[in-house]
Scaffold this motif. Structure first.
Motif, PDB file in Angstrom:
ATOM      1  N   SER A  14       0.846  -1.219   0.000  1.00  0.00           N
ATOM      2  CA  SER A  14       0.000   0.000   0.000  1.00  0.00           C
ATOM      3  C   SER A  14       0.867   1.249   0.000  1.00  0.00           C
ATOM      4  CB  SER A  14      -0.917   0.093   1.223  1.00  0.00           C
ATOM      5  OG  SER A  14      -1.266  -1.146   1.690  1.00  0.00           O
ATOM      6  N   GLN A  15       1.994   1.158   0.717  1.00  0.00           N
ATOM      7  CA  GLN A  15       2.861   2.339   0.772  1.00  0.00           C
ATOM      8  C   GLN A  15       3.494   2.607  -0.594  1.00  0.00           C
ATOM      9  OE1 GLN A  15       4.982   2.753   4.389  1.00  0.00           O
ATOM     10  NE2 GLN A  15       6.589   4.018   3.490  1.00  0.00           N
ATOM     11  N   ILE A  16       3.903   1.549  -1.253  1.00  0.00           N
ATOM     12  CA  ILE A  16       4.465   1.711  -2.607  1.00  0.00           C
ATOM     13  C   ILE A  16       3.396   2.289  -3.539  1.00  0.00           C
ATOM     14  CG2 ILE A  16       5.295   0.446  -4.635  1.00  0.00           C
ATOM     15  CD1 ILE A  16       6.887  -1.346  -2.672  1.00  0.00           C
ATOM     16  N   ASP A  17       2.165   1.766  -3.407  1.00  0.00           N
ATOM     17  CA  ASP A  17       1.053   2.296  -4.216  1.00  0.00           C
ATOM     18  C   ASP A  17       0.852   3.779  -3.952  1.00  0.00           C
ATOM     19  OD1 ASP A  17       0.597  -0.111  -5.319  1.00  0.00           O
ATOM     20  OD2 ASP A  17      -1.236  -0.567  -4.190  1.00  0.00           O
ATOM     21  N   LEU A  18       0.834   4.109  -2.663  1.00  0.00           N
ATOM     22  CA  LEU A  18       0.614   5.511  -2.291  1.00  0.00           C
ATOM     23  C   LEU A  18       1.683   6.409  -2.917  1.00  0.00           C
ATOM     24  CD1 LEU A  18      -0.590   7.878  -0.607  1.00  0.00           C
ATOM     25  CD2 LEU A  18       0.872   7.141   1.279  1.00  0.00           C
ATOM     26  N   VAL A  22       1.221   9.377  -5.515  1.00  0.00           N
ATOM     27  CA  VAL A  22       1.618  10.751  -5.196  1.00  0.00           C
ATOM     28  C   VAL A  22       2.485  11.303  -6.325  1.00  0.00           C
ATOM     29  CG1 VAL A  22       3.074  12.160  -3.670  1.00  0.00           C
ATOM     30  CG2 VAL A  22       1.457  10.533  -2.685  1.00  0.00           C
ATOM     31  N   SER A  23       3.451  10.486  -6.736  1.00  0.00           N
ATOM     32  CA  SER A  23       4.350  10.929  -7.788  1.00  0.00           C
ATOM     33  C   SER A  23       3.582  11.216  -9.077  1.00  0.00           C
ATOM     34  CB  SER A  23       5.407   9.850  -8.023  1.00  0.00           C
ATOM     35  OG  SER A  23       6.308  10.277  -8.995  1.00  0.00           O
ATOM     36  N   ALA A  24       2.649  10.324  -9.419  1.00  0.00           N
ATOM     37  CA  ALA A  24       1.876  10.517 -10.653  1.00  0.00           C
ATOM     38  C   ALA A  24       0.992  11.759 -10.555  1.00  0.00           C
ATOM     39  CB  ALA A  24       1.027   9.281 -10.922  1.00  0.00           C
ATOM     40  N   SER A  25       0.337  11.928  -9.409  1.00  0.00           N
ATOM     41  CA  SER A  25      -0.563  13.084  -9.246  1.00  0.00           C
ATOM     42  C   SER A  25       0.204  14.396  -9.309  1.00  0.00           C
ATOM     43  CB  SER A  25      -1.298  13.022  -7.907  1.00  0.00           C
ATOM     44  OG  SER A  25      -2.268  12.025  -7.955  1.00  0.00           O
ATOM     45  N   LEU A  26       1.332  14.428  -8.606  1.00  0.00           N
ATOM     46  CA  LEU A  26       2.118  15.667  -8.608  1.00  0.00           C
ATOM     47  C   LEU A  26       2.613  15.973 -10.020  1.00  0.00           C
ATOM     48  CD1 LEU A  26       4.166  15.433  -5.294  1.00  0.00           C
ATOM     49  CD2 LEU A  26       2.183  16.858  -5.764  1.00  0.00           C
ATOM     50  N   ARG A 568      -4.619   8.462   3.385  1.00  0.00           N
ATOM     51  CA  ARG A 568      -3.920   7.191   3.151  1.00  0.00           C
ATOM     52  C   ARG A 568      -2.661   7.107   4.018  1.00  0.00           C
ATOM     53  NH1 ARG A 568      -3.764   6.612  -3.304  1.00  0.00           N
ATOM     54  NH2 ARG A 568      -2.507   4.756  -2.898  1.00  0.00           N
ATOM     55  N   VAL A 569      -1.977   8.243   4.193  1.00  0.00           N
ATOM     56  CA  VAL A 569      -0.802   8.258   5.071  1.00  0.00           C
ATOM     57  C   VAL A 569      -1.225   7.879   6.489  1.00  0.00           C
ATOM     58  CG1 VAL A 569       0.903   9.755   6.203  1.00  0.00           C
ATOM     59  CG2 VAL A 569       0.567   9.925   3.734  1.00  0.00           C
ATOM     60  N   GLN A 570      -2.345   8.467   6.929  1.00  0.00           N
ATOM     61  CA  GLN A 570      -2.803   8.205   8.298  1.00  0.00           C
ATOM     62  C   GLN A 570      -3.188   6.739   8.481  1.00  0.00           C
ATOM     63  OE1 GLN A 570      -5.731  11.249   8.505  1.00  0.00           O
ATOM     64  NE2 GLN A 570      -4.289  12.799   9.252  1.00  0.00           N
TER      65      GLN A 570
END
Ligand code: GTP
Ligand code: MG
Length: 580
Positions: A14-18, A22-26, A568-570
């Motif tokens: 999940s962390q890798i997904d997140l 994040v990278s794609a969205s930014l 998702r971080v939380q």
């Protein structure tokens, strides 16, 4: 270590997904810097390998490589008095050491050793900072974000350097756990050691607002001890550091700690871009408010014109009312048979009419008009100046707040604002009170002389008619002295009355028509002015608004994306702490 079991493996995924999201969205938002994009990609790669990275950072020659050798208990890495370490030296835990490094890429070599601190832990030596070798500096800096624990190694013999402060700040911004190690204490007198430690403590507190643990060590001594341990030998302070590291690593599995450490780094990065978005939203809101002000001002200005126009019309009304009164009594006085009988000349009649009835009316009308035009022009100038001023402020705001952030979307906005300012300036320059007044007065002058001439002709024609009906063929001089009119005269009298009434009505009608012309001219002028304002609103301000609206929508979507990332971080953090 790559084989993770159960819940932890799921959390890692999940962390890798997140981080991938994040990278794609930014990137999609067009905000992410190339460096940050690379950083996130590094973190994802590291999460696949899952080694807890203890990274040594510090100035060249401070003794980093010696310190690492001391931790390992053998002289594995090269050391020296000149800037020595050129690459990232990554030493992975392995029960069997590999003392021949494997080059992984142009800036990384890998080793293996059983003394890294535990299974799943790697120690990373980096090239020294602050030397003449820029490449060393870059290699070290480009690795910092990958650390899960940073050991800043300082030399007891050197002052706290600016570069050290910068790297500590960077580590702090990434949310890294860090400790400070002051090396080469064998070069200090025992009483100096405490002073040095206190000094560094103060500096770090003052400059960075943090109070990390500070350890004093002699890597040289520690290495000598490791190579030849004696029961009561001096470990050079290394045993304390080792104990601390053991304690840190005992808190949770290196894998879980790595996930937590990198989650914090990802969170910091999300925060950084979220803050940027917030500041852009603030700018945009302020921007919208200011442009709205301009629009509101536009309406106020339009209303102010109405007020001015009403006043000018009232003034002109009064002038015409006066003219009407004087005109009617002039007709009464001049159209009497007696008066006509005394003889009358066309020129003289017209001159008298001009004198008595028109009098200073044209001047009064011109005064009222000039007053109006002046007011319109003054107000308009104030207005356009105000528009320019306000729009300039919006541009300033954009320049100040958004410099370097989201250049693309603001360039367009700035351009349209600058265009708006240019047009407002053109409007401002286009006003010429003199020309407007000349134009309208010219028109008034023509109207008024036309009126005077036409009234003169009517009057004179009338005089002729009156004479002919009163006594055909008799000269006016005789008529004036003639006895009372006979019966035929009665009809003539009635006829006379009718035509004088008609003349008065004609006069009033012509006067009304004239007044209407004046008002028409003022209305047109006002209309033109209002048209300029309205046109500016629709052609200039409306596109700016729609751009702002589009921007606002985009930002709202981005804000929602950030909120989802934060959630998702939380969730991940909770998942990781629930495993304890
Ligand atoms: N006196 C003393 N000398 C030390 C100590 N630690 C390291 N040195 C010496 O300092 C010099 C530099 O040590 P390195 O370990 O190569 O330093 P470094 O920080 O790795 O340097 P770069 O790789 O260039 O960044 C070497 O000559 C070491 O022998 C210490 O605790 N005391
Ligand atoms: Mg070195």
């Amino acid at each position: 270590m790559t084989q993770l079991e159960g819940a932890l493996a799921a959390l890692r995924e999940s962390q890798i997904d997140l981080i991938t999201d994040v990278s794609a969205s930014l990137a999609e938002m067009g905000d992410i810097t190339e460096d940050d994009r690379k950083r996130l990609a590094d973190v994802i790669r590291d999460l696949r390998e899952m080694f807890f990275l203890v990274v040594i950072i510090g100035e060249f020659n401070a003794g980093k490589s010696t310190f690492v050798n001391a931790l390992l208990g053998e002289e594995m890495l090269p050391t020296g008095i000149t800037p020595t370490t050129e690459m990232i030296e990554l030493i992975r835990y392995n029960p069997t050491p590999n003392l021949k490094p494997v080059t992984r890429d142009e800036s990384t070599r890998e080793w293996a050793h059983p003394n890294t601190g535990g299974d799943g832990v790697a120690i990373v030596d980096t090239p020294g900072t602050g030397s003449v070798f820029q490449r060393h500096e870059k290699v070290a800096k480009d690795f910092l974000h990958r650390s899960d624990l940073v050991i800043f190694l300082l030399s007891a013999k050197r002052a706290f350097a600016e570069t050290e402060r910068l790297y500590m700040e960077l580590a702090k911004n990434y949310g890294k756990k860090m400790i400070l190690v002051v090396n080469q204490i064998d070069l200090l007198q025992p009483n100096e050691q405490a002073q040095v430690k206190r000094f560094i403590e103060q500096q770090v507190k003052e400059y960075l607002g943090i109070s990390p643990l500070i350890f004093m060590v002699s890597a040289k001594q520690a290495l000598a001890y490791a190579k030849n341990p004696t029961p009561n030998g001096d470990t050079g302070g290394l045993d304390v550091i080792k104990a601390h590291l053991r304690g840190e690593l005992a808190q949770a599995s290196p894998a879980r700690q790595k996930l937590l450490a990198q989650l914090t780094t990802a969170e910091k990065l999300i925060q950084k871009y979220h803050d940027q978005l917030r500041s852009k939203m603030d700018v945009m809101r302020a921007d919208t408010a200011k442009v709205k002000d301009v629009e509101r001002e536009l309406q106020t200005q339009s209303l102010a014109l109405d007020g001015q126009l009403l006043k000018a019309k009232q003034d002109i009304d009064a002038v015409f009312a006066g003219m009407k009164l004087r005109g009617l009594s002039f007709l009464d006085a001049n159209l009497s048979i007696r008066r006509i009988g005394r003889g009358i000349k066309r020129d003289k009649l017209q001159a008298e009419f001009q004198d008595v009835v028109i009098g200073r009316s044209l001047r009064d009308i011109n005064d009222a008009t000039t007053g109006y035009i002046n007011a319109v022009v003054d107000q308009s100038r104030v207005y356009w100046r105000d528009v320019i001023d306000r729009l300039n402020k919006v541009v300033d705001l954009l320049n100040q707040e958004v410099s370097g952030l989201d250049a693309g979307s603001y360039a367009e906005q700035r351009e349209s604002l600058e265009e708006a300012i240019r047009l407002a300036e053109a409007e401002l320059k286009s006003y010429s009170t003199g020309r407007m007044i000349d134009e309208i007065q010219q028109e008034f002058q023509t109207n008024m002389s036309g009126f005077t001439t036409s009234m003169g002709a009517t009057l004179f024609g009338l005089v002729g008619t009156i004479l002919s009906i009163a006594a055909p063929g008799v000269s006016p001089v005789i008529l004036a002295t003639a006895p009372m009119l006979g019966l035929g005269g009665l009809f003539a009298w009635r006829y006379y009355n009718r035509i004088t009434q008609k003349t008065k009505a004609d006069f009033t009608a012509q006067l009304e028509a004239l007044k209407a012309k004046y008002e028409q001219a003022l209305n047109e002028l006002t209309q033109r002015e209002r048209g300029r304002l309205a046109q500016y609103g629709t052609q200039i301000l409306t596109p700016i608004f729609s751009r702002l609206e589009a921007l606002s929508k985009r930002y709202a979507e981005q804000e929602a994306t950030f909120q989802r990332f934060i959630e998702r971080v939380q969730t991940l953090r909770k998942g990781l702490s629930d495993m304890a």
